[in-house]
Design a protein around this motif. Structure first.
Motif, PDB file in Angstrom:
ATOM      1  N   LYS A  17       4.412  90.067   0.173  1.00  0.00           N
ATOM      2  CA  LYS A  17       5.680  91.031  -0.105  1.00  0.00           C
ATOM      3  C   LYS A  17       7.011  90.382   0.076  1.00  0.00           C
ATOM      4  O   LYS A  17       8.040  90.512  -0.631  1.00  0.00           O
ATOM      5  CB  LYS A  17       5.399  92.504   0.679  1.00  0.00           C
ATOM      6  CG  LYS A  17       6.474  93.222   0.276  1.00  0.00           C
ATOM      7  CD  LYS A  17       6.198  94.508   0.928  1.00  0.00           C
ATOM      8  CE  LYS A  17       7.356  95.669   0.745  1.00  0.00           C
ATOM      9  NZ  LYS A  17       7.387  96.906   1.344  1.00  0.00           N
ATOM     10  N   GLU A  25      10.005  89.751  -2.453  1.00  0.00           N
ATOM     11  CA  GLU A  25      11.132  90.480  -2.441  1.00  0.00           C
ATOM     12  C   GLU A  25      12.527  89.371  -2.571  1.00  0.00           C
ATOM     13  O   GLU A  25      13.501  89.674  -2.946  1.00  0.00           O
ATOM     14  CB  GLU A  25      11.491  91.081  -0.819  1.00  0.00           C
ATOM     15  CG  GLU A  25      10.536  92.572  -0.878  1.00  0.00           C
ATOM     16  CD  GLU A  25      10.465  92.970   0.422  1.00  0.00           C
ATOM     17  OE1 GLU A  25      10.406  94.369   0.645  1.00  0.00           O
ATOM     18  OE2 GLU A  25      10.755  92.234   1.608  1.00  0.00           O
ATOM     19  N   GLU A  26      12.184  88.172  -1.965  1.00  0.00           N
ATOM     20  CA  GLU A  26      13.187  87.362  -2.218  1.00  0.00           C
ATOM     21  C   GLU A  26      13.373  86.524  -3.611  1.00  0.00           C
ATOM     22  O   GLU A  26      14.429  86.578  -4.111  1.00  0.00           O
ATOM     23  CB  GLU A  26      12.768  86.034  -1.234  1.00  0.00           C
ATOM     24  CG  GLU A  26      12.998  85.984   0.155  1.00  0.00           C
ATOM     25  CD  GLU A  26      14.569  86.423   0.439  1.00  0.00           C
ATOM     26  OE1 GLU A  26      15.135  85.605  -0.131  1.00  0.00           O
ATOM     27  OE2 GLU A  26      15.104  87.396   1.132  1.00  0.00           O
ATOM     28  N   LYS A  53      15.319  88.905  -5.914  1.00  0.00           N
ATOM     29  CA  LYS A  53      16.983  88.714  -5.511  1.00  0.00           C
ATOM     30  C   LYS A  53      17.331  87.841  -6.529  1.00  0.00           C
ATOM     31  O   LYS A  53      18.577  87.626  -6.803  1.00  0.00           O
ATOM     32  CB  LYS A  53      17.108  88.315  -4.174  1.00  0.00           C
ATOM     33  CG  LYS A  53      17.104  89.714  -3.173  1.00  0.00           C
ATOM     34  CD  LYS A  53      17.171  89.181  -1.752  1.00  0.00           C
ATOM     35  CE  LYS A  53      16.576  90.011  -0.806  1.00  0.00           C
ATOM     36  NZ  LYS A  53      16.871  89.665   0.576  1.00  0.00           N
ATOM     37  N   LEU A  74      10.228  95.331  -8.489  1.00  0.00           N
ATOM     38  CA  LEU A  74       9.345  95.762  -7.374  1.00  0.00           C
ATOM     39  C   LEU A  74       9.354  97.051  -6.989  1.00  0.00           C
ATOM     40  O   LEU A  74      10.449  97.483  -6.833  1.00  0.00           O
ATOM     41  CB  LEU A  74       9.712  94.926  -5.945  1.00  0.00           C
ATOM     42  CG  LEU A  74       9.238  93.313  -6.049  1.00  0.00           C
ATOM     43  CD1 LEU A  74       9.899  92.537  -4.934  1.00  0.00           C
ATOM     44  CD2 LEU A  74       7.853  92.975  -6.437  1.00  0.00           C
TER      45      LEU A  74
END
Length: 401
Positions: free
Chosen positions: A260, A264-265, A268, A275
């Protein structure tokens, strides 16, 4: 008939999980006395509160034993051992059942069931959800060769001790046959899905979701499930990056797990990745109906080619074609029934090519979706599968008498 169910990983439709056994014990409890011995590991993951933790009529015994996908090997072993000890102790004190049904993973669950069955002179049924210990060994979690041999010996003894064996895929059944287990003792009951929850989804809910996230006019590729170490997530992330410049294709990932933070990175940095948090069971089908294509990705390991992932069934039941990455029975299934496509596991470039090719053929997508929805009605209905489980449990109970 009194059925004692040993299952460390019980969950209900408020959880982000498959809920296979919730449906099964719900159906069984209409006709039999059902006692469930489980842990509270998944209770902590409940997102909504629309369903009782166990179906009506089920007697619950539950120990406090945390579990999460992000756990390391030592933490998992502690969780498994704690539940195994609890299940053994509780199984010896509950009113004597007519049959025990042990749901693996891990091996500590059927081991505890086998001990109780022997001590109380009760037959038991071994359901294999993943091939243990082969799975953790191929994943590199068990490196000691002596321990590996010990675990394989325990596994073989458990198969032989059980009155009946249930597997979730034909490839799993083939593995069990190779251990010398008689074919008439082994039944394949696919993971399946909950067609009533599929049918409950309204088209307006799908369109509201599309508008909510600004996905109108996009072709949507969904990965709905665990971001685990077995799920080829690094390869999937590379595929998303390779396709980041394609403004018409958008990836939607809904889940949780080990990767996860990395996802998430990535979200961006690329414009085509959305997500979403884990979805409760009763809401996940809206996502599958939203998607044009669903991904069922796993690492390139032989043991993973035999698995029976819930997202495969959920997607097809919603009329959404699947793209699978393992050369086992799922590849054969999608090709035979024309419900999707195959791309080699852990090959980001070929996965990207396969996605683009599938989405470029609207007629083929529609046909594959229709085929998937039709075959689901025939083969994936868990309420019908519950009747098969019922028959197997009754056969086991009669065998001891």
């Amino acid at each position: 008939m009194h059925i004692a169910v040993f299952n460390q990983h019980h969950h209900n439709p408020d959880c982000p999980a498959t809920c296979r056994h919730y449906t099964f014990i719900q159906e069984l409890a209409k006709r039999h006395q059902v006692t469930l011995i489980t842990s509270d590991g998944w209770r902590r993951t409940r997102i909504t509160s629309q369903y009782p933790w166990v179906p009506e009529g089920v007697t619950l015994y539950e120990c406090a034993s945390p579990y999460a996908n992000k756990m390391g090997v030592v933490q998992r072993m502690k969780s498994f051992s704690h539940y195994g000890a609890y299940a053994l102790a509780k199984g010896l004190t509950i009113p004597k059942p007519d049959v025990i049904w042990a749901v693996s993973t891990p091996l500590t669950t059927p081991w505890a069931a086998a001990q109780v069955a022997t001590l109380r002179n009760v037959p038991w049924v071994f359901e294999v959800q993943d091939l243990w210990p082969r799975f953790p060994i191929e994943m590199g979690a068990v490196r000691n060769t002596q321990l590996q041999r010990l675990l394989y010996r325990i596994e073989e003894k458990l198969y032989k001790a059980a009155s009946q064996v249930i597997t979730l895929s034909p490839d799993m059944s083939g593995y069990v046959y190779e251990l010398g287990i008689a074919k008439d003792k082994v039944s394949t009951i696919l993971n399946g899905t909950d067609l009533d929850l599929v049918d409950a989804v309204q088209q307006r809910e799908v369109e509201e979701l599309r508008q909510k996230y600004g996905l109108t006019g996009k072709q949507l590729v969904l990965y709905g499930g665990t971001y685990g170490r077995a799920n080829a997530i690094p390869a999937l992330m590379q595929t998303i990056q390779l396709m980041a410049s394609d403004k018409t294709i958008h990836f939607v990932l809904a889940g949780n797990g080990y990767y996860k933070p990395q996802l998430e990175e990535l979200a961006k940095r690329v414009p085509n990745l959305l997500l979403l948090p884990p979805q409760p069971r009763h809401q996940v089908f809206t996502l599958f109906k939203l998607a044009d294509l669903s991904l069922v990705t796993f690492n390139d390991l032989p043991v993973l080619a035999s698995n029976s992932p819930s997202k495969f069934y959920d997607s097809l039941a919603c009329g959404t074609p699947v793209l699978v990455t393992n050369p086992g029975w799922t590849k054969s299934f999608v090709e035979e029934h024309r419900v999707g496509w195959y791309a080699p596991a852990e090959d980001p470039l070929k996965l990207a090519q396969a996605i683009r090719q599938a989405l470029s053929e609207p007629a083929a997508l529609e046909s594959a979706g229709e085929n998937g929805a039709a075959i689901s009605r025939e083969l994936f209905d868990r309420k019908l599968m519950a009747k098969q489980v019922d028959a197997i449990l009754q056969t086991a109970a009669r065998s001891k008498k």
